[in-house]
Design a protein around this motif. Sequence first.
Motif, short mmCIF file in Angstrom:
data_model
loop_
_atom_site.label_atom_id
_atom_site.label_comp_id
_atom_site.label_asym_id
_atom_site.label_seq_id
_atom_site.Cartn_x
_atom_site.Cartn_y
_atom_site.Cartn_z
N ALA A 1 85.26 105.41 40.95
CA ALA A 1 86.25 105.18 39.89
C ALA A 1 86.98 106.48 39.55
CB ALA A 1 85.56 104.63 38.64
N ALA A 2 88.26 106.34 39.18
CA ALA A 2 89.03 107.49 38.72
C ALA A 2 88.50 107.92 37.35
CB ALA A 2 90.51 107.14 38.62
N ALA A 3 88.31 109.21 37.17
CA ALA A 3 87.72 109.71 35.92
C ALA A 3 88.30 111.07 35.60
CB ALA A 3 86.20 109.78 36.05
N GLY A 4 87.96 111.54 34.40
CA GLY A 4 88.43 112.85 33.99
C GLY A 4 87.48 113.48 33.00
N ILE A 5 87.66 114.78 32.81
CA ILE A 5 86.98 115.50 31.73
C ILE A 5 88.05 116.27 30.97
CG2 ILE A 5 84.74 115.67 32.86
CD1 ILE A 5 85.47 118.53 33.70
N ALA A 6 87.87 116.37 29.66
CA ALA A 6 88.81 117.10 28.81
C ALA A 6 88.11 118.36 28.32
CB ALA A 6 89.27 116.24 27.65
N VAL A 7 88.63 119.51 28.69
CA VAL A 7 87.97 120.79 28.42
C VAL A 7 88.91 121.68 27.60
CG1 VAL A 7 86.76 122.75 29.44
CG2 VAL A 7 86.83 120.57 30.66
N HIS A 8 88.39 122.32 26.58
CA HIS A 8 89.20 123.25 25.80
C HIS A 8 89.54 124.46 26.66
CE1 HIS A 8 90.61 125.92 22.66
NE2 HIS A 8 90.64 124.88 21.84
N PRO A 9 90.78 124.93 26.62
CA PRO A 9 91.16 126.08 27.45
C PRO A 9 90.32 127.33 27.18
CG PRO A 9 93.12 125.01 26.60
CD PRO A 9 91.94 124.37 25.91
N ALA A 10 89.82 127.47 25.95
CA ALA A 10 88.99 128.63 25.64
C ALA A 10 87.65 128.58 26.35
CB ALA A 10 88.78 128.73 24.13
N ALA A 11 87.25 127.40 26.81
CA ALA A 11 85.96 127.25 27.49
C ALA A 11 86.09 127.41 29.00
CB ALA A 11 85.36 125.88 27.16
N ILE A 12 87.28 127.70 29.48
CA ILE A 12 87.52 127.87 30.91
C ILE A 12 87.70 129.36 31.21
CG2 ILE A 12 89.06 127.30 32.84
CD1 ILE A 12 89.74 124.71 31.44
N ALA A 13 87.04 129.83 32.24
CA ALA A 13 87.14 131.24 32.64
C ALA A 13 88.19 131.39 33.73
CB ALA A 13 85.78 131.74 33.13
N VAL A 14 88.70 132.62 33.87
CA VAL A 14 89.67 132.94 34.91
C VAL A 14 89.17 134.14 35.70
CG1 VAL A 14 92.03 133.68 35.41
CG2 VAL A 14 91.61 132.08 33.55
N ALA A 15 89.28 134.06 37.02
CA ALA A 15 88.94 135.20 37.87
C ALA A 15 90.03 135.37 38.91
CB ALA A 15 87.59 134.98 38.56
N ARG A 16 90.51 136.59 39.07
CA ARG A 16 91.50 136.86 40.11
C ARG A 16 90.87 136.75 41.49
NH1 ARG A 16 94.62 142.29 39.19
NH2 ARG A 16 92.52 143.06 38.69
N ASP A 17 91.73 136.58 42.46
CA ASP A 17 91.25 136.46 43.84
C ASP A 17 90.47 137.72 44.21
OD1 ASP A 17 91.03 135.15 46.28
OD2 ASP A 17 92.70 136.30 47.13
N HIS A 73 81.43 110.47 41.92
CA HIS A 73 80.56 110.32 43.09
C HIS A 73 79.24 111.01 42.81
CE1 HIS A 73 79.53 109.65 47.30
NE2 HIS A 73 79.11 110.92 47.35
N GLY A 74 78.18 110.23 42.70
CA GLY A 74 76.84 110.77 42.55
C GLY A 74 76.67 111.69 41.36
N GLY A 75 77.17 111.30 40.19
CA GLY A 75 76.99 112.10 39.00
C GLY A 75 77.93 113.29 38.90
N ALA A 76 78.94 113.32 39.73
CA ALA A 76 79.88 114.43 39.72
C ALA A 76 81.30 113.90 39.77
CB ALA A 76 79.64 115.36 40.90
N LEU A 77 82.21 114.72 39.25
CA LEU A 77 83.63 114.46 39.36
C LEU A 77 84.15 115.27 40.54
CD1 LEU A 77 86.20 113.21 37.89
CD2 LEU A 77 86.46 115.47 36.86
N VAL A 78 84.68 114.58 41.54
CA VAL A 78 85.19 115.25 42.73
C VAL A 78 86.71 115.30 42.62
CG1 VAL A 78 85.29 115.27 45.24
CG2 VAL A 78 83.24 114.43 44.08
N THR A 79 87.26 116.52 42.51
CA THR A 79 88.70 116.67 42.32
C THR A 79 89.45 116.38 43.62
OG1 THR A 79 88.81 119.02 42.94
CG2 THR A 79 88.18 118.50 40.66
N GLY A 80 90.77 116.31 43.50
CA GLY A 80 91.59 116.03 44.67
C GLY A 80 91.46 117.08 45.75
N SER A 81 91.09 118.30 45.35
CA SER A 81 90.92 119.36 46.35
C SER A 81 89.49 119.45 46.86
CB SER A 81 91.35 120.71 45.75
OG SER A 81 90.57 121.02 44.61
N GLY A 82 88.63 118.51 46.43
CA GLY A 82 87.27 118.46 46.94
C GLY A 82 86.24 119.23 46.15
#
Length: 341
Positions: free
Chosen positions: A258-274, A236-245
């Motif tokens: 259209a249904a779409a996806g991105i494939a991201v290496h886990p090392a490129a994803i950050a984690v932050a606790r609540d 939608h409008g140049g963005a991937l909108v996930t099921g949670s919005g």
Amino acid sequence: MSGLVADLAVEARGVAAELAVGAGRTLVLLGPNGSGKSTLLEAIAGIVPAAGALTLDGASLTGVGARDRRIGLLSQDDALFPTMSVRDNVAFGPRARGASRADAKAAAEDWLARVGLAGLGDRRPGELSGGQARRVAIARALAAEPRVLLLDEPFAGLDVASASATRALVATLLADRTAVVTTHDALDAHALADDVAVMEAGRVVEHGPAAAVLARPRTPFAARMAARVLVTGTMHGGALVTGSGVRIPVTGGPGAGAAAGIAVHPAAIAVARDGEPRDPARVWMDDAVVAVEPRGDEVRVHGRDAAADVDAAVAAVLGVGDVVGFGVEPGAPAYALTSGR
């Protein structure tokens, strides 16, 4: 089509799958345990009855018995004859096809040399290491001169060194042969495959050239095999909108809706606790930890919808059920997700 084309169903085992392997190419069939990979190979080999159609180089094999198909199947248990010598095990195939004793022995010695076991022909299978037994089984399968070779988890049960050496051997032996190799190990796909197919619940859900399937996986399992995390949604409008919005700006991708996806290496994803600060340059997806998996010097933190590789010190303060955010960088290339093949 030149090569193997299968459209087979084994109703009792919940398998109904289509598969095509070009002549001289190796297809690696990926899938979790219980997905039907072994059943599909057994149906192709004619060991289990199957409905549907099977052709090899344009000729129908439907209704042809297993012995006359000239399709070799190497099962996970090797199935070597324990009372026969290694040499006689390998000579069994040529003898069954009508070769003289002398010719079968010569063929066996040649194949034992080719798999690095020259001089071991007089031994019994029980005197071999696991890696040596697997090599004998491979030699026996190839000595029968199959038109197609099917290898079911050929490196299962081997230690790391034996598996590595056997994988390199198989890669050499399969050059220009029509073959199907089942596995749930990503390394096998990268090392052996010309083409990749993915099975889930008895169906082939992805099928194509290895580079294409591994670069743009369309199922979470295929993404794991490609060492990626698959994030899915709708364009939608140049963005991937996930099921949670969550809106993730992307590059490329299919049209709006259209249904779409991105494939991201886990090392490129950050984690932050609540409650922890979050990098505003990333797009964050709220999730919960479902598993923490040690992987050498790093730890993979799995959520319901994403995963990330983090330092052990970071992982040490995370537990199953903890609320976390997974942060991805915007601008990843998006691609269309299509069902089936």
